[in-house]
Write a protein that holds these residues in place. Structure first.
Motif, mmCIF file in Angstrom:
data_model
loop_
_atom_site.group_PDB
_atom_site.id
_atom_site.type_symbol
_atom_site.label_atom_id
_atom_site.label_comp_id
_atom_site.label_asym_id
_atom_site.label_seq_id
_atom_site.Cartn_x
_atom_site.Cartn_y
_atom_site.Cartn_z
ATOM 1 N N HIS A 55 0.939 -1.120 -0.032
ATOM 2 C CA HIS A 55 0.043 -0.196 -0.080
ATOM 3 C C HIS A 55 0.650 1.183 -0.072
ATOM 4 O O HIS A 55 0.539 2.256 -0.777
ATOM 5 N N SER A 148 -10.717 -8.249 -0.486
ATOM 6 C CA SER A 148 -10.568 -7.185 -1.276
ATOM 7 C C SER A 148 -9.866 -7.329 -2.657
ATOM 8 O O SER A 148 -8.543 -7.580 -2.305
ATOM 9 N N HIS A 150 -8.217 -4.997 -4.315
ATOM 10 C CA HIS A 150 -7.410 -4.117 -4.170
ATOM 11 C C HIS A 150 -6.288 -4.322 -3.243
ATOM 12 O O HIS A 150 -5.056 -4.353 -3.598
ATOM 13 N N GLU A 154 -2.058 -5.284 -3.551
ATOM 14 C CA GLU A 154 -1.033 -4.678 -2.697
ATOM 15 C C GLU A 154 -0.198 -5.721 -1.945
ATOM 16 O O GLU A 154 1.060 -5.603 -1.720
ATOM 17 N N GLU A 181 -7.445 1.431 -11.389
ATOM 18 C CA GLU A 181 -6.927 1.555 -9.880
ATOM 19 C C GLU A 181 -6.084 0.486 -9.968
ATOM 20 O O GLU A 181 -4.954 0.614 -9.367
ATOM 21 N N LEU A 182 -6.353 -0.837 -10.482
ATOM 22 C CA LEU A 182 -5.607 -2.071 -10.364
ATOM 23 C C LEU A 182 -4.495 -1.836 -11.348
ATOM 24 O O LEU A 182 -3.106 -2.229 -11.160
ATOM 25 N N LYS A 185 -1.784 0.435 -9.952
ATOM 26 C CA LYS A 185 -0.735 -0.317 -8.971
ATOM 27 C C LYS A 185 0.242 -1.207 -9.872
ATOM 28 O O LYS A 185 1.419 -1.120 -9.186
#
Length: 234
Positions: A55, A148, A150, A154, A181-182, A185
């Motif tokens: 994160h 999750s 997400h 992470e 968003e993925l 990352k």
């Protein structure tokens, strides 16, 4: 991680039977940075150290594992991180193009997805997302799970960073939808290939195309859809 709960299963004939199901827990996990609260994540209570590292990397607080002076978990719900310098946030839009010049055999992707489908917590509850990180040679580094999608990405990134895995030589396979968003990352971690058993979005495709990520959806039953940079698949 999960507990037994009673349930009633109804059918169209209006009959029902009672049973006991395994149901996942979701917990509030606090990450502190330099003794100050940084973020509270709703997550599964496993691999919390890895979650915190991943994160902080994807938020731009750290750029490498060596930026961390000390990290520890406390009371199973808190991860305390001490950095060597004062934390600073980088702009997520400041992505660099991934120019990986290797290709991967399609069989490795299908084999990896079969491993992902056997994720133990998902098998027990149906509530967990999984992420598997693999080398382009086919070597499996690790499989992680969380409620999750997400968080699980992470966690995988954080574990790879701590173990000093060369993520630019890897692909990641996940169980959730492929969202912008993925992809962001993955870009920060410099992973060239991201695939999923599920669908993607137009915006995720556009981002992946722009920054050099091979994006693969619907990996199932011996087929898959490669939306961007297909030259990496042989």
């Amino acid at each position: 991680m999960f507990s037994k709960r009673d349930f009633f299963k109804f059918t169209q004939s209006k009959s029902y039977v009672s049973g006991i199901d395994l149901v996942a827990h979701e917990e509030n996990i606090l990450i502190t940075v330099n003794k100050s609260p940084f973020v509270t994540l709703r997550a599964s209570r496993s691999d919390l150290r890895e979650l915190a590292i991943g994160h902080l990397l994807t938020c731009g607080v750290i750029k490498r594992y060596d930026d961390i002076k000390h990290i520890e978990t406390a009371d199973d719900y808190v991860v305390n991180v001490e950095l060597k310098t004062k934390p600073s946030l980088q702009e997520k839009s400041d992505f660099k193009y991934i120019d990986a010049n290797w290709a991967i055999n399609v069989k490795i992707i299908f084999d990896g997805m079969r491993l992902l489908e056997d994720a133990p917590f998902y098998r027990k509850t149906g509530a967990f997302h999984g992420a598997i990180l693999m080398h382009n040679s086919g070597h499996k580094y690790f499989l992680l799970e969380d409620i999750s999608r997400h968080n699980v990405v992470e966690k995988a990134i954080g574990k790879a960073l701590e173990k000093r895995v060369k993520m630019e030589e890897c692909l990641m396979l996940i169980s959730g939808r492929l969202m912008c968003e993925l992809v962001s990352k993955i870009l920060i971690a410099k992973i060239p290939i991201l695939g999923s058993v599920s669908a993607t979005t137009c915006e995720a495709i556009e981002m992946a195309q722009k920054y050099g990520v091979t994006l693969i959806g619907f990996i199932r039953e011996g087929r898959m859809n490669v939306y961007t940079h297909p030259a990496r698949i042989t």
